[in-house]
Design a protein around this motif. Structure first.
Motif, mmCIF file in Angstrom:
data_model
loop_
_atom_site.group_PDB
_atom_site.id
_atom_site.type_symbol
_atom_site.label_atom_id
_atom_site.label_comp_id
_atom_site.label_asym_id
_atom_site.label_seq_id
_atom_site.Cartn_x
_atom_site.Cartn_y
_atom_site.Cartn_z
ATOM 1 N N ALA A 9 -3.614 7.557 10.531
ATOM 2 C CA ALA A 9 -3.710 6.262 9.862
ATOM 3 C C ALA A 9 -5.064 6.122 9.174
ATOM 4 N N THR A 10 -6.121 6.562 9.817
ATOM 5 C CA THR A 10 -7.461 6.456 9.242
ATOM 6 C C THR A 10 -7.571 7.280 7.963
ATOM 7 N N HIS A 11 -7.028 8.493 7.984
ATOM 8 C CA HIS A 11 -7.068 9.348 6.787
ATOM 9 C C HIS A 11 -6.237 8.738 5.665
ATOM 10 N N LEU A 12 -5.072 8.217 5.990
ATOM 11 C CA LEU A 12 -4.226 7.602 4.966
ATOM 12 C C LEU A 12 -4.917 6.391 4.357
ATOM 13 N N ASP A 13 -5.543 5.570 5.181
ATOM 14 C CA ASP A 13 -6.250 4.396 4.671
ATOM 15 C C ASP A 13 -7.320 4.816 3.667
ATOM 16 N N ALA A 14 -8.068 5.863 3.983
ATOM 17 C CA ALA A 14 -9.101 6.358 3.070
ATOM 18 C C ALA A 14 -8.476 6.860 1.775
ATOM 19 N N GLN A 15 -7.347 7.568 1.869
ATOM 20 C CA GLN A 15 -6.679 8.082 0.673
ATOM 21 C C GLN A 15 -6.145 6.955 -0.209
ATOM 22 N N LEU A 16 -5.660 5.871 0.412
ATOM 23 C CA LEU A 16 -5.134 4.748 -0.361
ATOM 24 C C LEU A 16 -6.238 4.050 -1.158
ATOM 25 N N LYS A 17 -7.464 4.178 -0.707
ATOM 26 C CA LYS A 17 -8.605 3.563 -1.402
ATOM 27 C C LYS A 17 -9.222 4.499 -2.438
ATOM 28 N N SER A 18 -8.720 5.724 -2.512
ATOM 29 C CA SER A 18 -9.282 6.707 -3.441
ATOM 30 C C SER A 18 -8.533 6.700 -4.768
ATOM 31 N N ALA A 19 -9.061 7.467 -5.707
ATOM 32 C CA ALA A 19 -8.419 7.580 -7.026
ATOM 33 C C ALA A 19 -7.143 8.408 -6.972
ATOM 34 N N THR A 20 -6.977 9.203 -5.923
ATOM 35 C CA THR A 20 -5.792 10.059 -5.789
ATOM 36 C C THR A 20 -4.865 9.525 -4.704
ATOM 37 N N SER A 21 -4.528 8.267 -4.812
ATOM 38 C CA SER A 21 -3.691 7.590 -3.824
ATOM 39 C C SER A 21 -2.296 8.213 -3.758
ATOM 40 N N PRO A 22 -1.797 8.541 -2.554
ATOM 41 C CA PRO A 22 -0.449 9.109 -2.442
ATOM 42 C C PRO A 22 0.632 8.043 -2.571
ATOM 43 N N GLN A 23 1.847 8.486 -2.850
ATOM 44 C CA GLN A 23 2.999 7.594 -2.807
ATOM 45 C C GLN A 23 3.447 7.529 -1.349
ATOM 46 N N ILE A 24 3.800 6.349 -0.887
ATOM 47 C CA ILE A 24 4.250 6.177 0.495
ATOM 48 C C ILE A 24 5.726 5.843 0.482
ATOM 49 N N LEU A 25 6.523 6.672 1.162
ATOM 50 C CA LEU A 25 7.952 6.411 1.326
ATOM 51 C C LEU A 25 8.181 5.966 2.756
ATOM 52 N N ASP A 26 8.670 4.758 2.924
ATOM 53 C CA ASP A 26 8.991 4.216 4.244
ATOM 54 C C ASP A 26 10.485 4.404 4.445
ATOM 55 N N VAL A 27 10.870 5.240 5.413
ATOM 56 C CA VAL A 27 12.273 5.615 5.568
ATOM 57 C C VAL A 27 13.014 4.786 6.619
ATOM 58 N N ARG A 28 12.427 3.673 7.021
ATOM 59 C CA ARG A 28 13.112 2.783 7.958
ATOM 60 C C ARG A 28 14.180 1.974 7.215
ATOM 61 N N THR A 29 14.974 1.226 7.964
ATOM 62 C CA THR A 29 15.993 0.389 7.336
ATOM 63 C C THR A 29 15.319 -0.716 6.533
ATOM 64 N N PRO A 30 16.032 -1.293 5.555
ATOM 65 C CA PRO A 30 15.445 -2.395 4.790
ATOM 66 C C PRO A 30 15.000 -3.568 5.669
ATOM 67 N N ALA A 31 15.735 -3.848 6.741
ATOM 68 C CA ALA A 31 15.340 -4.943 7.636
ATOM 69 C C ALA A 31 14.026 -4.620 8.335
ATOM 70 N N GLU A 32 13.864 -3.387 8.798
ATOM 71 C CA GLU A 32 12.611 -2.987 9.431
ATOM 72 C C GLU A 32 11.469 -3.042 8.420
ATOM 73 N N PHE A 33 11.730 -2.572 7.213
ATOM 74 C CA PHE A 33 10.731 -2.578 6.151
ATOM 75 C C PHE A 33 10.292 -3.998 5.841
ATOM 76 N N GLU A 34 11.254 -4.907 5.766
ATOM 77 C CA GLU A 34 10.946 -6.312 5.482
ATOM 78 C C GLU A 34 10.061 -6.904 6.573
ATOM 79 N N THR A 35 10.287 -6.498 7.811
ATOM 80 C CA THR A 35 9.506 -7.027 8.923
ATOM 81 C C THR A 35 8.026 -6.724 8.747
ATOM 82 N N ASN A 36 7.695 -5.475 8.434
ATOM 83 C CA ASN A 36 6.309 -5.085 8.184
ATOM 84 C C ASN A 36 6.283 -3.734 7.487
#
Length: 195
Positions: A9-36
Protein backbone atom coordinates in the motif's frame (compact mmCIF):
# COMPACT_ATOMS: atom_id res chain seq x y z
CA UNK A 1 7.94 2.06 -12.89
CA UNK A 2 6.81 -0.72 -10.59
CA UNK A 3 8.64 -4.01 -10.46
CA UNK A 4 6.44 -6.97 -11.51
CA UNK A 5 4.53 -8.86 -8.85
CA UNK A 6 3.15 -7.58 -5.58
CA UNK A 7 3.15 -3.97 -4.35
CA UNK A 8 2.51 -2.69 -0.85
CA UNK A 9 0.00 0.00 0.00
CA UNK A 10 2.83 2.41 0.84
CA UNK A 11 4.54 1.81 -2.52
CA UNK A 12 1.27 2.21 -4.42
CA UNK A 13 0.50 5.46 -2.60
CA UNK A 14 3.90 6.84 -3.64
CA UNK A 15 3.34 5.73 -7.25
CA UNK A 16 -0.09 7.39 -7.36
CA UNK A 17 1.57 10.69 -6.43
CA UNK A 18 4.23 10.34 -9.13
CA UNK A 19 4.20 11.31 -12.79
CA UNK A 20 4.04 7.61 -13.76
CA UNK A 21 0.82 6.78 -11.93
CA UNK A 22 -0.44 3.22 -12.63
CA UNK A 23 -3.98 2.33 -13.64
CA UNK A 24 -5.84 0.61 -10.80
CA UNK A 25 -8.33 -2.14 -11.61
CA UNK A 26 -10.59 -3.05 -8.70
CA UNK A 27 -11.97 -6.52 -9.41
CA UNK A 28 -14.53 -6.65 -6.60
CA UNK A 29 -18.26 -6.55 -7.25
CA UNK A 30 -19.82 -3.16 -8.05
CA UNK A 31 -21.50 -3.16 -4.61
CA UNK A 32 -18.17 -3.73 -2.86
CA UNK A 33 -16.55 -1.06 -5.04
CA UNK A 34 -19.30 1.41 -4.18
CA UNK A 35 -18.74 0.76 -0.48
CA UNK A 36 -15.10 1.87 -0.66
CA UNK A 37 -12.42 2.15 -3.30
CA UNK A 38 -9.16 3.89 -4.06
CA UNK A 39 -9.80 7.19 -5.82
CA UNK A 40 -9.19 6.95 -9.55
CA UNK A 41 -9.62 3.18 -9.72
CA UNK A 42 -11.72 1.42 -12.34
CA UNK A 43 -14.25 -1.20 -11.28
CA UNK A 44 -13.78 -4.27 -13.48
CA UNK A 45 -15.45 -7.22 -11.69
CA UNK A 46 -13.45 -10.45 -11.91
CA UNK A 47 -16.06 -12.38 -13.92
CA UNK A 48 -16.33 -9.54 -16.44
CA UNK A 49 -12.54 -9.26 -16.66
CA UNK A 50 -12.26 -12.96 -17.45
CA UNK A 51 -14.97 -12.73 -20.10
CA UNK A 52 -13.58 -9.61 -21.83
CA UNK A 53 -9.88 -9.82 -20.99
CA UNK A 54 -8.57 -9.28 -24.53
CA UNK A 55 -10.68 -6.15 -25.05
CA UNK A 56 -9.69 -4.80 -21.63
CA UNK A 57 -5.97 -5.46 -22.18
CA UNK A 58 -6.10 -3.28 -25.32
CA UNK A 59 -6.91 -0.28 -23.08
CA UNK A 60 -4.20 -0.84 -20.48
CA UNK A 61 -1.12 1.06 -21.56
CA UNK A 62 0.66 1.78 -18.27
CA UNK A 63 1.53 -0.21 -15.19
CA UNK A 64 -1.61 -1.87 -13.83
CA UNK A 65 -2.29 -2.58 -10.16
CA UNK A 66 -5.10 -5.04 -9.45
CA UNK A 67 -7.05 -4.64 -6.21
CA UNK A 68 -9.69 -6.70 -4.40
CA UNK A 69 -10.64 -7.09 -0.74
CA UNK A 70 -7.67 -9.15 0.44
CA UNK A 71 -5.69 -10.19 -2.65
CA UNK A 72 -7.21 -13.51 -3.74
CA UNK A 73 -9.40 -12.26 -6.57
CA UNK A 74 -6.70 -9.78 -7.58
CA UNK A 75 -4.22 -12.65 -7.90
CA UNK A 76 -6.65 -14.50 -10.19
CA UNK A 77 -7.23 -11.34 -12.22
CA UNK A 78 -3.48 -10.73 -12.52
CA UNK A 79 -3.00 -14.25 -13.84
CA UNK A 80 -5.82 -13.70 -16.35
CA UNK A 81 -4.20 -10.47 -17.59
CA UNK A 82 -0.75 -12.04 -17.81
CA UNK A 83 -2.21 -14.94 -19.82
CA UNK A 84 -3.59 -12.31 -22.22
CA UNK A 85 -0.06 -10.98 -22.75
CA UNK A 86 0.03 -8.05 -20.30
CA UNK A 87 3.37 -8.02 -18.50
CA UNK A 88 3.09 -4.89 -16.38
CA UNK A 89 0.55 -6.31 -13.88
CA UNK A 90 0.95 -5.93 -10.11
CA UNK A 91 -1.21 -7.03 -7.19
CA UNK A 92 -1.90 -4.80 -4.17
CA UNK A 93 -0.68 -6.88 -1.23
CA UNK A 94 -3.54 -7.37 1.24
CA UNK A 95 -6.01 -5.58 -1.03
CA UNK A 96 -8.23 -2.69 -0.01
CA UNK A 97 -8.13 -4.02 3.55
CA UNK A 98 -4.37 -3.39 3.77
CA UNK A 99 -4.76 -0.03 2.00
CA UNK A 100 -7.21 1.18 4.65
CA UNK A 101 -5.21 -0.37 7.51
CA UNK A 102 -2.20 1.66 6.35
CA UNK A 103 -4.31 4.81 6.77
CA UNK A 104 -4.71 5.74 3.11
CA UNK A 105 -7.89 7.45 1.95
CA UNK A 106 -10.73 5.74 0.13
CA UNK A 107 -13.83 7.07 -1.56
CA UNK A 108 -16.90 5.82 0.31
CA UNK A 109 -20.44 5.19 -0.82
CA UNK A 110 -23.36 3.09 0.41
CA UNK A 111 -22.13 0.50 2.89
CA UNK A 112 -22.72 -3.13 1.88
CA UNK A 113 -21.33 -6.49 2.89
CA UNK A 114 -18.30 -7.62 0.94
CA UNK A 115 -18.56 -10.83 -1.06
CA UNK A 116 -16.45 -12.94 1.32
CA UNK A 117 -18.73 -12.03 4.23
CA UNK A 118 -21.78 -12.96 2.15
CA UNK A 119 -20.23 -16.37 1.36
CA UNK A 120 -19.60 -17.02 5.07
CA UNK A 121 -23.21 -16.09 5.91
CA UNK A 122 -24.76 -18.27 3.20
CA UNK A 123 -22.44 -21.25 3.76
CA UNK A 124 -22.83 -21.07 7.53
CA UNK A 125 -26.62 -20.79 7.27
CA UNK A 126 -26.84 -23.82 4.98
CA UNK A 127 -24.60 -25.90 7.26
CA UNK A 128 -26.56 -24.88 10.38
CA UNK A 129 -29.89 -25.58 8.68
CA UNK A 130 -28.63 -28.97 7.45
CA UNK A 131 -27.42 -29.99 10.91
CA UNK A 132 -30.63 -28.85 12.63
CA UNK A 133 -32.81 -30.50 9.97
CA UNK A 134 -30.86 -33.75 10.41
CA UNK A 135 -32.54 -34.17 13.82
CA UNK A 136 -35.82 -34.83 12.01
CA UNK A 137 -34.44 -36.01 8.66
CA UNK A 138 -31.07 -37.75 9.19
CA UNK A 139 -30.13 -37.49 5.50
CA UNK A 140 -30.08 -33.67 5.80
CA UNK A 141 -26.59 -33.93 7.30
CA UNK A 142 -25.33 -34.55 3.76
CA UNK A 143 -26.32 -31.01 2.79
CA UNK A 144 -23.89 -29.74 5.44
CA UNK A 145 -21.27 -32.19 4.18
CA UNK A 146 -21.70 -30.95 0.60
CA UNK A 147 -21.19 -27.33 1.64
CA UNK A 148 -18.16 -28.30 3.71
CA UNK A 149 -16.61 -30.14 0.79
CA UNK A 150 -17.39 -27.19 -1.51
CA UNK A 151 -15.54 -24.87 0.87
CA UNK A 152 -12.57 -27.24 1.00
CA UNK A 153 -12.46 -27.38 -2.82
CA UNK A 154 -12.73 -23.59 -2.96
CA UNK A 155 -9.69 -23.30 -0.67
CA UNK A 156 -7.66 -25.85 -2.65
CA UNK A 157 -8.44 -24.32 -6.05
CA UNK A 158 -8.51 -20.68 -4.88
CA UNK A 159 -11.90 -20.25 -6.55
CA UNK A 160 -15.36 -20.01 -5.04
CA UNK A 161 -18.44 -21.13 -6.95
CA UNK A 162 -20.72 -19.75 -4.24
CA UNK A 163 -18.96 -16.38 -4.42
CA UNK A 164 -19.27 -16.30 -8.21
CA UNK A 165 -22.98 -17.08 -7.92
CA UNK A 166 -23.54 -14.44 -5.23
CA UNK A 167 -21.67 -11.85 -7.33
CA UNK A 168 -24.40 -12.18 -9.98
CA UNK A 169 -27.22 -11.22 -7.56
CA UNK A 170 -28.80 -7.76 -8.06
CA UNK A 171 -27.52 -6.71 -4.61
CA UNK A 172 -23.95 -7.09 -5.86
CA UNK A 173 -24.51 -5.57 -9.30
CA UNK A 174 -24.15 -1.91 -10.08
CA UNK A 175 -25.20 0.40 -12.87
CA UNK A 176 -21.74 0.42 -14.46
CA UNK A 177 -21.27 -3.33 -14.48
CA UNK A 178 -21.37 -3.99 -18.21
CA UNK A 179 -18.40 -4.44 -20.51
CA UNK A 180 -19.30 -1.53 -22.79
CA UNK A 181 -19.27 1.07 -20.00
CA UNK A 182 -16.05 -0.30 -18.50
CA UNK A 183 -14.30 -0.27 -21.89
CA UNK A 184 -15.52 3.29 -22.49
CA UNK A 185 -14.06 4.39 -19.16
CA UNK A 186 -10.73 2.73 -19.90
CA UNK A 187 -10.63 4.15 -23.43
CA UNK A 188 -11.67 7.65 -22.34
CA UNK A 189 -9.34 10.49 -21.41
CA UNK A 190 -6.84 9.61 -18.70
CA UNK A 191 -8.72 11.67 -16.14
CA UNK A 192 -8.29 9.05 -13.39
CA UNK A 193 -11.80 9.59 -12.14
CA UNK A 194 -13.41 6.73 -10.22
CA UNK A 195 -15.87 4.56 -12.07
Amino acid sequence: MLSPGVVTATHLDAQLKSATSPQILDVRTPAEFETNHIAGSYNVPLDLLREHRDEIVEHLDTDVVVVCRSGQRATQAGETLRNAGLTNVHILEGGITAWEAAGFAVDRGAQRWDLERQVRLVAGSIVLTGVLASVAVPAAKWVAAAVGSGLAIAALTNTCAMGMALAKLPYNRGTACDAASILAQLAGPKNRKAA
